[in-house]
Structures are given as structure tokens and as C-alpha cells.
Scaffold this motif. Structure first.
Motif, mmCIF file in Angstrom:
data_model
loop_
_atom_site.group_PDB
_atom_site.id
_atom_site.type_symbol
_atom_site.label_atom_id
_atom_site.label_comp_id
_atom_site.label_asym_id
_atom_site.label_seq_id
_atom_site.Cartn_x
_atom_site.Cartn_y
_atom_site.Cartn_z
ATOM 1 N N HIS A 39 96.072 -25.494 -84.691
ATOM 2 C CA HIS A 39 96.556 -24.228 -84.141
ATOM 3 C C HIS A 39 98.052 -24.289 -83.854
ATOM 4 O O HIS A 39 98.801 -23.368 -84.187
ATOM 5 C CB HIS A 39 95.780 -23.870 -82.870
ATOM 6 C CG HIS A 39 95.956 -22.446 -82.450
ATOM 7 N ND1 HIS A 39 96.831 -22.066 -81.458
ATOM 8 C CD2 HIS A 39 95.400 -21.304 -82.914
ATOM 9 C CE1 HIS A 39 96.769 -20.752 -81.321
ATOM 10 N NE2 HIS A 39 95.907 -20.256 -82.187
ATOM 11 N N HIS A 55 99.224 -15.814 -86.925
ATOM 12 C CA HIS A 55 99.627 -14.823 -85.926
ATOM 13 C C HIS A 55 100.755 -13.959 -86.469
ATOM 14 O O HIS A 55 101.482 -14.372 -87.352
ATOM 15 C CB HIS A 55 100.100 -15.509 -84.632
ATOM 16 C CG HIS A 55 99.123 -16.513 -84.119
ATOM 17 N ND1 HIS A 55 99.253 -17.850 -84.369
ATOM 18 C CD2 HIS A 55 97.973 -16.361 -83.416
ATOM 19 C CE1 HIS A 55 98.234 -18.498 -83.825
ATOM 20 N NE2 HIS A 55 97.438 -17.627 -83.249
ATOM 21 N N HIS A 64 91.598 -16.659 -88.071
ATOM 22 C CA HIS A 64 90.822 -17.070 -86.900
ATOM 23 C C HIS A 64 89.309 -17.036 -87.172
ATOM 24 O O HIS A 64 88.573 -17.809 -86.574
ATOM 25 C CB HIS A 64 91.202 -16.235 -85.672
ATOM 26 C CG HIS A 64 92.523 -16.645 -85.069
ATOM 27 N ND1 HIS A 64 93.724 -16.145 -85.512
ATOM 28 C CD2 HIS A 64 92.821 -17.532 -84.084
ATOM 29 C CE1 HIS A 64 94.705 -16.708 -84.813
ATOM 30 N NE2 HIS A 64 94.196 -17.547 -83.944
ATOM 31 N N PHE A 222 89.318 -20.086 -75.087
ATOM 32 C CA PHE A 222 89.942 -19.602 -76.321
ATOM 33 C C PHE A 222 88.881 -19.178 -77.339
ATOM 34 O O PHE A 222 88.986 -18.117 -77.962
ATOM 35 C CB PHE A 222 90.821 -20.715 -76.927
ATOM 36 C CG PHE A 222 91.360 -20.401 -78.293
ATOM 37 C CD1 PHE A 222 92.619 -19.834 -78.460
ATOM 38 C CD2 PHE A 222 90.608 -20.663 -79.448
ATOM 39 C CE1 PHE A 222 93.110 -19.540 -79.735
ATOM 40 C CE2 PHE A 222 91.087 -20.368 -80.711
ATOM 41 C CZ PHE A 222 92.341 -19.810 -80.852
ATOM 42 N N HIS A 226 88.185 -15.514 -78.865
ATOM 43 C CA HIS A 226 88.339 -15.212 -80.287
ATOM 44 C C HIS A 226 87.021 -14.831 -80.966
ATOM 45 O O HIS A 226 87.035 -14.113 -81.970
ATOM 46 C CB HIS A 226 89.081 -16.332 -81.018
ATOM 47 C CG HIS A 226 90.558 -16.100 -80.994
ATOM 48 N ND1 HIS A 226 91.196 -15.314 -81.925
ATOM 49 C CD2 HIS A 226 91.500 -16.451 -80.093
ATOM 50 C CE1 HIS A 226 92.484 -15.220 -81.621
ATOM 51 N NE2 HIS A 226 92.697 -15.904 -80.505
HETATM 52 CU CU CU1 Z 1 95.592 -18.262 -82.554
#
Ligand code: CU1
Ligand code: CU1
Length: 288
Positions: A39, A55, A64, A222, A226
Motif C-alpha cells: 500500500h 489513489h 482496492h 482499513f 474498504h
Molecule cells: Cu488505499
């Protein structure tokens, strides 16, 4: 076999325990930190002249999706009964939510150094040391609601505005794209202050601490965040069956985004997978 990702609020105590145990097993084996490294390595913003896959780019959602699948595969090697639960932050939107209980994600950071002191991911409990980060902290940090400059989690209304978009993404294919589902959900705007962040971004800001920035994967919430973002994309896809991933073809030579973003049939590093290939997920997993 198609497996199901559940709302975290519906997990039984036994399911919560198994999810946490699988995450801790990956951490002990060093594999969790490999995910953190991936990441950080792909954390690039608009100003970067290289390829942006993760991103501020159209492939934010498919990148993702694949990243979650890789993590989930690793979890299921540890315990085949585990899947990644999702956190509906429009509903479980306070620090009192069971999400933050001691047998699951643990709670807020303490005043001062923002260190999380409760739950399986508290440094003091001995199983969660930050090895790969963008700061020197060895402990998980959180700062719910950012009291220094208060911020709320996104509301259903704010999310609806993103869900109402009918085109997947639009030029200039970065954080300044004014229309399109991808940036409305990713959440970049040109506003100042806390208004700058919507939906996905706002959730990272609300949790605070390590959830800000490239090292955000160090906070296991996280994945739950996501998974919900992925669920929203999935719902949006069902609502807009004709609105495929954009751009369909790479920006031409001479265009500012030439070789800086991924088109529908181009691979998304570090995997040999394209946005088109991950568009349909119903043969692999579903959302309950
Ligand atoms: Cu990310
Ligand atoms: Cu994120």
C-alpha cells in the motif's frame, strides 16, 4: 464456492474472534506487513509523474478490490471460514459502536500520544507492533473525530450524492475530477478545511492516527472500511449496468495523463489483473 462478506455488526462473538485470530496470524508470519508495504509503495498523488493505480485515479476502486481479495485469500489460508466484514459507517457512526469493542477493533487512542490502549491491536497487549510505517510510531494510533478540528463520518445523504452519479469517472482522471462516481466516492474536493474530504477520505480522517496516509493499512479497520467501499461500488455497478469502467482506452500521447493512469484493459501493478477483470465479483464473493 462463493463466500459472503457480512456487515461487521452482524458477526457473532465467535466470528469476530476468528477474524481477529486470522489477522494476528498473518501479522505473526510477517505477511500482514507485506500488505502494508504494498500500500505504501502505491501511495502516490496527482503530482507524481509516474503511474497512479491506487489513489487519485480511476483504478482506485478495482485496485482496492484486488487488494482486498489478496488479503482475504491470505486470511482464508489461515482459516477458510473467515471473510472480510464491512463497516457501514453511515450507520455505525459513533465511538460507541460495537465495532470498537475490546474483542474486535479496540477503541480510540488516548489523549496525548493517541495510542490505542484496548483490544487485540493495542501495542500494550503484545500482538501488534507497527513494523512498516510512514512515522516512527511502534503503536497503533487513532483520534476519533479529530477533536482539534472536529469532523463527522459521512451521512447517508452525502453518500447518496456519490451513488447518484451515473458515469464511472471523468477527465482529468485524478483528484480534481468533478463528475463521476469514482471521485465522488473516493472523496476529493476543492473545498477548504474538513469539507475537502468526502465519503471514503472522510472516514480515514475521522478515525485519524495511522489511518491517515499511506500506512493506513496498519489499522485493521482499513479492511472493513474498504470492504464497505467495495460494496458501494458493487451496488453502483448493479444500478448502472451499462456504465463500465472509464477510461476505456489509454489517454493519448501528449495528454497530461498519458501513462499515468490505467485504462479498462491495462494491468494494475503489482498484479497481472485489469479493471475489466475485477468488474464482476459475484462468482467469488457476495455481500450480505
Ligand atoms: Cu488505499
Ligand atoms: Cu482508503
Amino acid at each position: 464456492m462463493v463466500y459472503t462478506r457480512k456487515n461487521q455488526r452482524d458477526l457473532s462473538a465467535a466470528e469476530r474472534k476468528r477474524f481477529v485470530a486470522a489477522v494476528l496470524a498473518l501479522k505473526r508470519a510477517g505477511r500482514y506487513d507485506d500488505f502494508v508495504r504494498t500500500h505504501i509503495e502505491h501511495y502516490r498523488s496527482d503530482g507524481d509523474r509516474r503511474l497512479r493505480v491506487a489513489h487519485m485515479a480511476p483504478s482506485f476502486l478495482p485496485w482496492h478490490r484486488q487488494y482486498l481479495l489478496e488479503f482475504e485469500r491470505a486470511l482464508r489460508e489461515v482459516d477458510p471460514g473467515v471473510t472480510v466484514p464491512y463497516w457501514d459507517w453511515t450507520r455505525d457512526n459513533t465511538p460507541a459502536a460495537s465495532l470498537w469493542s475490546e474483542d474486535f477493533m479496540g477503541g480510540n487512542g488516548r489523549r496525548g500520544d493517541l495510542q490505542v490502549m484496548t483490544g487485540p491491536f493495542a501495542y500494550v497487549n503484545g500482538h501488534w507492533t507497527i513494523e512498516v510505517g510512514v512515522t516512527d510510531h511502534r503503536f497503533l494510533t487513532r483520534d476519533f473525530g479529530n477533536p482539534a478540528r472536529p469532523i463527522e463520518l459521512p451521512t447517508k445523504g452525502e453518500l447518496a450524492r456519490a451513488m447518484d452519479e451515473t458515469v464511472y469517472d471523468s477527465a482529468p482522471w485524478n483528484s480534481t475530477s468533478r463528475t463521476g462516481f469514482r471521485n465522488a466516492l473516493e472523496g476529493w474536493t476543492s473545498e477548504r478545511g474538513n469539507g475537502r474530504w468526502r465519503n471514503h477520505n472522510r472516514v480515514h480522517r475521522w478515525v485519524g492516527g495511522l489511518m491517515l496516509g499511506g500506512g493506513s493499512v496498519n489499522d485493521p479497520v482499513f479492511w472493513l472500511h474498504h470492504a464497505f467501499v467495495d460494496l458501494l461500488w458493487s451496488r453502483w455497478q448493479s444500478r448502472n449496468p451499462r456504465a463500465g469502467y472509464l477510461p476505456a482506452t489509454p489517454p493519448r500521447r501528449g495528454s497530461d495523463q498519458h501513462r499515468r493512469i490505467v485504462a479498462r484493459d491495462e494491468r494494475m501493478p503489482p498484479w497481472d489483473v485489469t479493471p475489466a477483470a475485477v468488474a464482476a465479483h459475484h462468482r467469488v464473493y457476495r455481500y450480505a
